[in-house]
Design a protein around this motif. Structure first.
Motif, PDB file in Angstrom:
ATOM      1  N   SER A 118       0.815  -1.208   0.000  1.00 56.54           N
ATOM      2  CA  SER A 118       0.000   0.000   0.000  1.00 56.54           C
ATOM      3  C   SER A 118       0.852   1.263   0.000  1.00 56.54           C
ATOM      4  CB  SER A 118      -0.950   0.005   1.198  1.00 56.54           C
ATOM      5  OG  SER A 118      -0.231   0.125   2.411  1.00 56.54           O
ATOM      6  N   THR A 119       2.099   1.151   0.409  1.00 53.74           N
ATOM      7  CA  THR A 119       2.998   2.310   0.401  1.00 53.74           C
ATOM      8  C   THR A 119       3.834   2.366  -0.865  1.00 53.74           C
ATOM      9  OG1 THR A 119       4.730   1.087   1.571  1.00 53.74           O
ATOM     10  CG2 THR A 119       3.182   2.358   2.916  1.00 53.74           C
ATOM     11  N   GLY A 120       3.620   1.409  -1.768  1.00 53.41           N
ATOM     12  CA  GLY A 120       4.387   1.373  -2.995  1.00 53.41           C
ATOM     13  C   GLY A 120       5.723   0.669  -2.846  1.00 53.41           C
ATOM     14  N   TYR A 121       5.917   0.004  -1.715  1.00 53.19           N
ATOM     15  CA  TYR A 121       7.159  -0.732  -1.472  1.00 53.19           C
ATOM     16  C   TYR A 121       7.164  -1.974  -2.357  1.00 53.19           C
ATOM     17  CZ  TYR A 121      11.115  -2.185   1.461  1.00 53.19           C
ATOM     18  OH  TYR A 121      12.353  -2.520   1.927  1.00 53.19           O
ATOM     19  N   PRO A 122       8.217  -2.201  -3.136  1.00 52.57           N
ATOM     20  CA  PRO A 122       8.247  -3.352  -4.051  1.00 52.57           C
ATOM     21  C   PRO A 122       8.140  -4.692  -3.310  1.00 52.57           C
ATOM     22  CG  PRO A 122      10.004  -1.796  -4.561  1.00 52.57           C
ATOM     23  CD  PRO A 122       9.394  -1.364  -3.258  1.00 52.57           C
ATOM     24  N   LEU A 123       7.348  -5.588  -3.876  1.00 51.34           N
ATOM     25  CA  LEU A 123       7.084  -6.883  -3.248  1.00 51.34           C
ATOM     26  C   LEU A 123       8.368  -7.666  -2.979  1.00 51.34           C
ATOM     27  CD1 LEU A 123       5.180  -9.095  -2.256  1.00 51.34           C
ATOM     28  CD2 LEU A 123       4.979  -9.852  -4.627  1.00 51.34           C
ATOM     29  N   LEU A 124       9.253  -7.724  -3.953  1.00 52.15           N
ATOM     30  CA  LEU A 124      10.470  -8.518  -3.777  1.00 52.15           C
ATOM     31  C   LEU A 124      11.346  -7.966  -2.656  1.00 52.15           C
ATOM     32  CD1 LEU A 124      11.368  -9.257  -7.501  1.00 52.15           C
ATOM     33  CD2 LEU A 124      10.138 -10.702  -5.867  1.00 52.15           C
ATOM     34  N   GLN A 125      11.428  -6.662  -2.561  1.00 55.21           N
ATOM     35  CA  GLN A 125      12.180  -6.068  -1.448  1.00 55.21           C
ATOM     36  C   GLN A 125      11.469  -6.322  -0.127  1.00 55.21           C
ATOM     37  OE1 GLN A 125      12.653  -1.973  -2.655  1.00 55.21           O
ATOM     38  NE2 GLN A 125      14.715  -2.365  -3.441  1.00 55.21           N
ATOM     39  N   GLY A 126      10.155  -6.311  -0.156  1.00 55.75           N
ATOM     40  CA  GLY A 126       9.378  -6.608   1.048  1.00 55.75           C
ATOM     41  C   GLY A 126       9.614  -8.025   1.537  1.00 55.75           C
ATOM     42  N   LEU A 127       9.670  -8.966   0.595  1.00 54.97           N
ATOM     43  CA  LEU A 127       9.950 -10.355   0.973  1.00 54.97           C
ATOM     44  C   LEU A 127      11.347 -10.481   1.581  1.00 54.97           C
ATOM     45  CD1 LEU A 127       8.375 -12.266  -2.049  1.00 54.97           C
ATOM     46  CD2 LEU A 127       7.520 -12.175   0.306  1.00 54.97           C
ATOM     47  N   ASP A 128      12.306  -9.766   1.013  1.00 55.77           N
ATOM     48  CA  ASP A 128      13.666  -9.783   1.586  1.00 55.77           C
ATOM     49  C   ASP A 128      13.669  -9.211   3.003  1.00 55.77           C
ATOM     50  OD1 ASP A 128      14.917 -10.958  -0.604  1.00 55.77           O
ATOM     51  OD2 ASP A 128      15.405  -9.016  -1.541  1.00 55.77           O
ATOM     52  N   CYS A 129      12.923  -8.135   3.196  1.00 57.11           N
ATOM     53  CA  CYS A 129      12.847  -7.507   4.520  1.00 57.11           C
ATOM     54  C   CYS A 129      12.207  -8.454   5.533  1.00 57.11           C
ATOM     55  CB  CYS A 129      12.060  -6.208   4.418  1.00 57.11           C
ATOM     56  SG  CYS A 129      11.949  -5.296   5.959  1.00 57.11           S
ATOM     57  N   ILE A 130      11.139  -9.108   5.141  1.00 57.30           N
ATOM     58  CA  ILE A 130      10.471 -10.060   6.024  1.00 57.30           C
ATOM     59  C   ILE A 130      11.406 -11.215   6.351  1.00 57.30           C
ATOM     60  CG2 ILE A 130       8.603 -11.759   6.145  1.00 57.30           C
ATOM     61  CD1 ILE A 130       6.949  -9.729   4.428  1.00 57.30           C
ATOM     62  N   LYS A 131      12.075 -11.732   5.332  1.00 56.52           N
ATOM     63  CA  LYS A 131      12.999 -12.853   5.530  1.00 56.52           C
ATOM     64  C   LYS A 131      14.115 -12.482   6.504  1.00 56.52           C
ATOM     65  CE  LYS A 131      16.505 -15.051   3.158  1.00 56.52           C
ATOM     66  NZ  LYS A 131      17.282 -15.142   1.990  1.00 56.52           N
ATOM     67  N   ASP A 132      14.633 -11.265   6.373  1.00 58.87           N
ATOM     68  CA  ASP A 132      15.718 -10.814   7.240  1.00 58.87           C
ATOM     69  C   ASP A 132      15.276 -10.587   8.682  1.00 58.87           C
ATOM     70  OD1 ASP A 132      17.419 -10.919   5.069  1.00 58.87           O
ATOM     71  OD2 ASP A 132      17.312  -8.769   4.654  1.00 58.87           O
ATOM     72  N   SER A 133      13.964 -10.390   8.871  1.00 54.12           N
ATOM     73  CA  SER A 133      13.485 -10.068  10.216  1.00 54.12           C
ATOM     74  C   SER A 133      13.028 -11.289  11.013  1.00 54.12           C
ATOM     75  CB  SER A 133      12.347  -9.054  10.142  1.00 54.12           C
ATOM     76  OG  SER A 133      11.212  -9.632   9.547  1.00 54.12           O
ATOM     77  N   ILE A 134      12.904 -12.442  10.356  1.00 58.80           N
ATOM     78  CA  ILE A 134      12.483 -13.643  11.072  1.00 58.80           C
ATOM     79  C   ILE A 134      13.698 -14.490  11.428  1.00 58.80           C
ATOM     80  CG2 ILE A 134      10.162 -13.745  10.091  1.00 58.80           C
ATOM     81  CD1 ILE A 134      11.114 -15.741   8.075  1.00 58.80           C
ATOM     82  N   ASN A 135      13.516 -15.317  12.407  1.00 55.76           N
ATOM     83  CA  ASN A 135      14.615 -16.171  12.854  1.00 55.76           C
ATOM     84  C   ASN A 135      14.145 -17.629  12.789  1.00 55.76           C
ATOM     85  OD1 ASN A 135      17.092 -16.956  13.848  1.00 55.76           O
ATOM     86  ND2 ASN A 135      16.522 -16.598  15.981  1.00 55.76           N
ATOM     87  N   ASN A 136      13.836 -18.066  11.564  1.00 56.74           N
ATOM     88  CA  ASN A 136      13.317 -19.407  11.365  1.00 56.74           C
ATOM     89  C   ASN A 136      13.792 -19.894   9.998  1.00 56.74           C
ATOM     90  OD1 ASN A 136      11.539 -21.515  10.422  1.00 56.74           O
ATOM     91  ND2 ASN A 136      10.175 -21.009  12.120  1.00 56.74           N
ATOM     92  N   ALA A 137      14.683 -20.856   9.988  1.00 56.62           N
ATOM     93  CA  ALA A 137      15.295 -21.322   8.748  1.00 56.62           C
ATOM     94  C   ALA A 137      14.273 -21.874   7.759  1.00 56.62           C
ATOM     95  CB  ALA A 137      16.352 -22.377   9.045  1.00 56.62           C
ATOM     96  N   ILE A 138      13.247 -22.554   8.256  1.00 60.84           N
ATOM     97  CA  ILE A 138      12.230 -23.127   7.365  1.00 60.84           C
ATOM     98  C   ILE A 138      11.424 -22.019   6.698  1.00 60.84           C
ATOM     99  CG2 ILE A 138      10.167 -24.584   7.247  1.00 60.84           C
ATOM    100  CD1 ILE A 138      11.379 -26.157   9.638  1.00 60.84           C
TER     101      ILE A 138
END
Length: 66
Positions: free
Chosen positions: A6-26
């Motif tokens: 909704s803020t125009g943040y690119p999906l692929l960058q968003g997925l990278d950000c989410i991935k970097d913020s979680i601590n779960n290898a699976i």
């Protein structure tokens, strides 16, 4: 995820950000696989569903927002 799109943040960058913020290898691997599918033009929800890690309600919410 809606916050990113909704803020125009690119999906692929968003997925990278989410991935970097979680601590779960699976979950990190699942996001990597889903991201590869999105790059190929496939649905994010369908790719996450293939991995069989996320629950059906989460997948439905992702599918609705796509």
């Amino acid at each position: 995820m809606d916050l990113f799109t909704s803020t125009g943040y690119p999906l692929l960058q968003g997925l990278d950000c989410i991935k970097d913020s979680i601590n779960n290898a699976i979950a990190e691997k699942a996001i990597d696989i889903a991201k590869e599918g999105v790059i190929k033009g496939e649905s994010l929800a369908e790719n996450l569903e293939k991995i069989d890690y996320f629950g059906p309600i989460f997948l439905q919410m992702i599918s609705i927002r796509e």
